[in-house]
Design a protein around this motif. Structure first.
Motif, PDB file in Angstrom:
ATOM      1  N   ASN A 291     -12.935 -21.638  24.069  1.00 45.90           N
ATOM      2  CA  ASN A 291     -14.091 -22.346  24.625  1.00 45.90           C
ATOM      3  C   ASN A 291     -15.410 -21.873  24.036  1.00 45.90           C
ATOM      4  O   ASN A 291     -16.479 -22.274  24.497  1.00 45.90           O
ATOM      5  CB  ASN A 291     -14.128 -22.184  26.156  1.00 45.90           C
ATOM      6  CG  ASN A 291     -13.079 -23.035  26.845  1.00 45.90           C
ATOM      7  OD1 ASN A 291     -13.237 -24.240  27.000  1.00 45.90           O
ATOM      8  ND2 ASN A 291     -11.980 -22.400  27.241  1.00 45.90           N
ATOM      9  N   SER A 292     -15.344 -21.037  23.009  1.00 51.43           N
ATOM     10  CA  SER A 292     -16.561 -20.470  22.419  1.00 51.43           C
ATOM     11  C   SER A 292     -17.132 -21.375  21.332  1.00 51.43           C
ATOM     12  O   SER A 292     -16.429 -22.203  20.739  1.00 51.43           O
ATOM     13  CB  SER A 292     -16.265 -19.089  21.824  1.00 51.43           C
ATOM     14  OG  SER A 292     -15.395 -19.204  20.700  1.00 51.43           O
ATOM     15  N   ARG A 293     -18.418 -21.209  21.044  1.00 47.44           N
ATOM     16  CA  ARG A 293     -19.050 -21.928  19.933  1.00 47.44           C
ATOM     17  C   ARG A 293     -18.400 -21.533  18.609  1.00 47.44           C
ATOM     18  O   ARG A 293     -18.246 -22.345  17.703  1.00 47.44           O
ATOM     19  CB  ARG A 293     -20.537 -21.622  19.875  1.00 47.44           C
ATOM     20  CG  ARG A 293     -21.340 -22.085  21.073  1.00 47.44           C
ATOM     21  CD  ARG A 293     -22.807 -21.757  20.867  1.00 47.44           C
ATOM     22  NE  ARG A 293     -23.563 -21.800  22.101  1.00 47.44           N
ATOM     23  CZ  ARG A 293     -24.828 -21.442  22.204  1.00 47.44           C
ATOM     24  NH1 ARG A 293     -25.486 -21.031  21.141  1.00 47.44           N
ATOM     25  NH2 ARG A 293     -25.458 -21.497  23.374  1.00 47.44           N
ATOM     26  N   MET A 294     -18.047 -20.258  18.525  1.00 49.45           N
ATOM     27  CA  MET A 294     -17.425 -19.758  17.305  1.00 49.45           C
ATOM     28  C   MET A 294     -16.141 -20.519  16.999  1.00 49.45           C
ATOM     29  O   MET A 294     -15.877 -20.893  15.850  1.00 49.45           O
ATOM     30  CB  MET A 294     -17.136 -18.266  17.461  1.00 49.45           C
ATOM     31  CG  MET A 294     -16.369 -17.643  16.318  1.00 49.45           C
ATOM     32  SD  MET A 294     -16.074 -15.891  16.627  1.00 49.45           S
ATOM     33  CE  MET A 294     -15.008 -15.491  15.263  1.00 49.45           C
ATOM     34  N   PHE A 295     -15.317 -20.781  18.023  1.00 48.13           N
ATOM     35  CA  PHE A 295     -14.042 -21.462  17.819  1.00 48.13           C
ATOM     36  C   PHE A 295     -14.272 -22.913  17.407  1.00 48.13           C
ATOM     37  O   PHE A 295     -13.547 -23.450  16.567  1.00 48.13           O
ATOM     38  CB  PHE A 295     -13.197 -21.391  19.089  1.00 48.13           C
ATOM     39  CG  PHE A 295     -11.773 -21.835  18.878  1.00 48.13           C
ATOM     40  CD1 PHE A 295     -10.880 -21.036  18.186  1.00 48.13           C
ATOM     41  CD2 PHE A 295     -11.331 -23.056  19.371  1.00 48.13           C
ATOM     42  CE1 PHE A 295      -9.569 -21.444  17.984  1.00 48.13           C
ATOM     43  CE2 PHE A 295     -10.029 -23.467  19.179  1.00 48.13           C
ATOM     44  CZ  PHE A 295      -9.142 -22.651  18.478  1.00 48.13           C
ATOM     45  N   LYS A 296     -15.276 -23.536  17.989  1.00 49.53           N
ATOM     46  CA  LYS A 296     -15.581 -24.921  17.618  1.00 49.53           C
ATOM     47  C   LYS A 296     -15.982 -24.995  16.149  1.00 49.53           C
ATOM     48  O   LYS A 296     -15.597 -25.926  15.422  1.00 49.53           O
ATOM     49  CB  LYS A 296     -16.682 -25.479  18.519  1.00 49.53           C
ATOM     50  CG  LYS A 296     -16.235 -25.700  19.964  1.00 49.53           C
ATOM     51  CD  LYS A 296     -17.387 -26.207  20.828  1.00 49.53           C
ATOM     52  CE  LYS A 296     -16.897 -26.555  22.234  1.00 49.53           C
ATOM     53  NZ  LYS A 296     -16.369 -25.384  22.959  1.00 49.53           N
ATOM     54  N   ARG A 297     -16.769 -24.026  15.682  1.00 45.94           N
ATOM     55  CA  ARG A 297     -17.132 -23.996  14.262  1.00 45.94           C
ATOM     56  C   ARG A 297     -15.889 -23.761  13.402  1.00 45.94           C
ATOM     57  O   ARG A 297     -15.753 -24.339  12.317  1.00 45.94           O
ATOM     58  CB  ARG A 297     -18.155 -22.887  14.008  1.00 45.94           C
ATOM     59  CG  ARG A 297     -19.535 -23.133  14.597  1.00 45.94           C
ATOM     60  CD  ARG A 297     -20.526 -22.171  13.967  1.00 45.94           C
ATOM     61  NE  ARG A 297     -21.833 -22.265  14.565  1.00 45.94           N
ATOM     62  CZ  ARG A 297     -22.312 -21.400  15.454  1.00 45.94           C
ATOM     63  NH1 ARG A 297     -21.566 -20.369  15.848  1.00 45.94           N
ATOM     64  NH2 ARG A 297     -23.514 -21.545  15.956  1.00 45.94           N
ATOM     65  N   LEU A 298     -15.005 -22.899  13.872  1.00 46.44           N
ATOM     66  CA  LEU A 298     -13.788 -22.608  13.130  1.00 46.44           C
ATOM     67  C   LEU A 298     -12.931 -23.857  12.984  1.00 46.44           C
ATOM     68  O   LEU A 298     -12.380 -24.125  11.904  1.00 46.44           O
ATOM     69  CB  LEU A 298     -12.993 -21.510  13.842  1.00 46.44           C
ATOM     70  CG  LEU A 298     -11.688 -21.073  13.176  1.00 46.44           C
ATOM     71  CD1 LEU A 298     -11.954 -20.455  11.807  1.00 46.44           C
ATOM     72  CD2 LEU A 298     -10.935 -20.083  14.068  1.00 46.44           C
ATOM     73  N   GLN A 299     -12.817 -24.645  14.046  1.00 43.89           N
ATOM     74  CA  GLN A 299     -12.045 -25.888  13.982  1.00 43.89           C
ATOM     75  C   GLN A 299     -12.656 -26.861  12.983  1.00 43.89           C
ATOM     76  O   GLN A 299     -11.924 -27.566  12.274  1.00 43.89           O
ATOM     77  CB  GLN A 299     -11.979 -26.520  15.370  1.00 43.89           C
ATOM     78  CG  GLN A 299     -11.075 -25.791  16.353  1.00 43.89           C
ATOM     79  CD  GLN A 299     -11.054 -26.443  17.719  1.00 43.89           C
ATOM     80  OE1 GLN A 299     -12.109 -26.715  18.299  1.00 43.89           O
ATOM     81  NE2 GLN A 299      -9.861 -26.709  18.232  1.00 43.89           N
ATOM     82  N   GLU A 300     -13.977 -26.909  12.914  1.00 47.68           N
ATOM     83  CA  GLU A 300     -14.642 -27.789  11.950  1.00 47.68           C
ATOM     84  C   GLU A 300     -14.329 -27.385  10.514  1.00 47.68           C
ATOM     85  O   GLU A 300     -14.365 -28.225   9.605  1.00 47.68           O
ATOM     86  CB  GLU A 300     -16.155 -27.756  12.185  1.00 47.68           C
ATOM     87  CG  GLU A 300     -16.594 -28.405  13.501  1.00 47.68           C
ATOM     88  CD  GLU A 300     -18.046 -28.149  13.821  1.00 47.68           C
ATOM     89  OE1 GLU A 300     -18.721 -27.438  13.021  1.00 47.68           O
ATOM     90  OE2 GLU A 300     -18.533 -28.645  14.862  1.00 47.68           O
ATOM     91  N   LYS A 301     -14.009 -26.095  10.310  1.00 48.35           N
ATOM     92  CA  LYS A 301     -13.649 -25.602   8.983  1.00 48.35           C
ATOM     93  C   LYS A 301     -12.144 -25.685   8.731  1.00 48.35           C
ATOM     94  O   LYS A 301     -11.649 -25.179   7.723  1.00 48.35           O
ATOM     95  CB  LYS A 301     -14.119 -24.150   8.831  1.00 48.35           C
ATOM     96  CG  LYS A 301     -15.628 -23.970   8.874  1.00 48.35           C
ATOM     97  CD  LYS A 301     -16.018 -22.519   9.026  1.00 48.35           C
ATOM     98  CE  LYS A 301     -15.808 -21.724   7.759  1.00 48.35           C
ATOM     99  NZ  LYS A 301     -16.842 -22.028   6.740  1.00 48.35           N
TER     100      LYS A 301
END
Length: 357
Positions: A291-301
């Motif tokens: 649920n973190s912003r970091m994970f959302k960025r990781l998914q985009e990559k």
């Protein structure tokens, strides 16, 4: 033989006009070496085990922002490794955390690689970090950090030739004598209130930038300052917040909208230490990570939870214990000790996107 000798003044021409940076004064590498040595000796005396963590990693080697990871490839082939994305590590934190249940006290010292876009007086693309993970609570962690800084301070002041050895001014040495632990502490909320009273246009949830950090340092008498209990990034604060912290910081049990985290702010240098009590059960870890912003960025990559599979699996199979840890940016510490305005004059080899040697 004359043709085999390259004269110094010909080197820029040979390198296509690239000018190599001059070496700093000899006192810079001596100070850098001694600061790390004093810290390492103190940690050994306190029963820490040094762990040699990997420096080519998956997203487990990221801090708050995966966008600042350097990706590793071989001759342009990013699929050379058995996984699609491999990065230069920003932190050894999770690798140290894996050893805490068995060792109790673990640390590492090595490079942190950040794809910082700024070429300025505060940021580097490669710098040395001292990181610890230890079985203790949040207050105990702050004491551990003060112990490291105290050991560096005592080691330097214990030398009669400190001024000449380290190239420090009399003012810098007096500052070091004055800045003995324990250090002043204030919560993030208190810091915001102080800045508002000083007339700054800042609200709860905003990031505290370097200029405001300097105001807070002046407010406490030009001493190192702990700012603690930042907003919990996974709490619904009723509005977006700019402050972004690592996903596995432990929420404060009495104030769950805050996390048990602390940044140590240094005069001249700003934030030099990031620290927190850690999440130590797998279920909560997965919930906060996904649920973190970091994970959302990781998914985009193109990343997924599998990028953290190694760490999640070891937590599920071996478990963990209540613990806490920190990362100390050595270059910021050197900037403080030397009272330097520019971090590029504080280390032996300053590396940023404009200087690769």
């Amino acid at each position: 033989m004359e043709n085999a000798i390259i004269q110094k003044h010909n080197i820029p021409e040979i390198l296509g006009g690239i000018e190599l940076p001059d070496l700093p004064p000899r006192t810079v590498p001596i100070l850098e070496s001694d600061v790390v040595r004093f810290a390492r000796e103190h940690l050994a005396q306190q029963g820490y085990t040094e762990i040699f963590v990997p420096r080519m990693v998956r997203a487990t080697g990221a801090c708050e922002n995966v966008d600042t990871l350097f990706e590793v490839s071989v001759s342009g082939d990013s699929e050379w490794f058995s996984v699609p994305h491999v990065y230069l590590a920003q932190t050894g934190q999770l690798y140290l955390e894996a050893w805490v249940p068995a060792l109790g006290r673990a640390y590492c010292i090595g490079p942190s690689f950040r794809a910082e876009s700024a070429v300025d007086a505060r940021h580097l693309s490669e710098f040395t970090m001292i990181e610890i993970e230890v079985v203790t609570d949040f207050q105990g962690l702050l004491g551990e950090i003060e112990g490291i800084f105290g050991a560096v301070r005592e080691g330097m002041l214990g030398r009669k030739d400190a001024k000449e050895r380290y190239g420090l001014s009399s003012q810098a040495l007096k500052m070091l004598e004055y800045c003995a632990p324990p250090f002043p502490k204030m919560t993030y909320g208190q810091a915001i209130e102080i800045l508002q009273k000083l007339g700054k246009d800042i609200s709860w949830g905003d990031d505290i930038d370097s200029a405001n950090e300097a105001l807070l340092i002046t407010h406490v008498g030009e001493k190192p300052l702990f700012i603690t209990h930042y907003p919990n990034p996974l709490w619904d604060h009723g509005k977006p917040i700019a402050v972004e912290k690592f996903f596995n910081m432990q929420p404060d049990p009495e104030h769950p909208h805050l996390v048990q985290s602390a940044d140590l702010i240094l005069p001249f240098a700003g934030e030099a230490v990031g620290s927190a009590a850690r999440i130590y059960d797998a279920k909560t870890l997965i919930e906060r990570l996904t649920n973190s912003r970091m994970f959302k960025r990781l998914q985009e990559k193109g990343g997924s939870l599998d990028d953290f599979g190694w760490y999640v699996n070891q937590m599920q199979s071996r478990g963990s214990v209540p613990h806490a840890g920190c990362g100390i940016g050595v270059s910021r510490v050197l900037k403080w000790l030397r009272q330097e305005d520019d971090i590029r004059r504080s280390v032996t080899f300053p590396i940023n996107r404009a200087t690769i040697i």
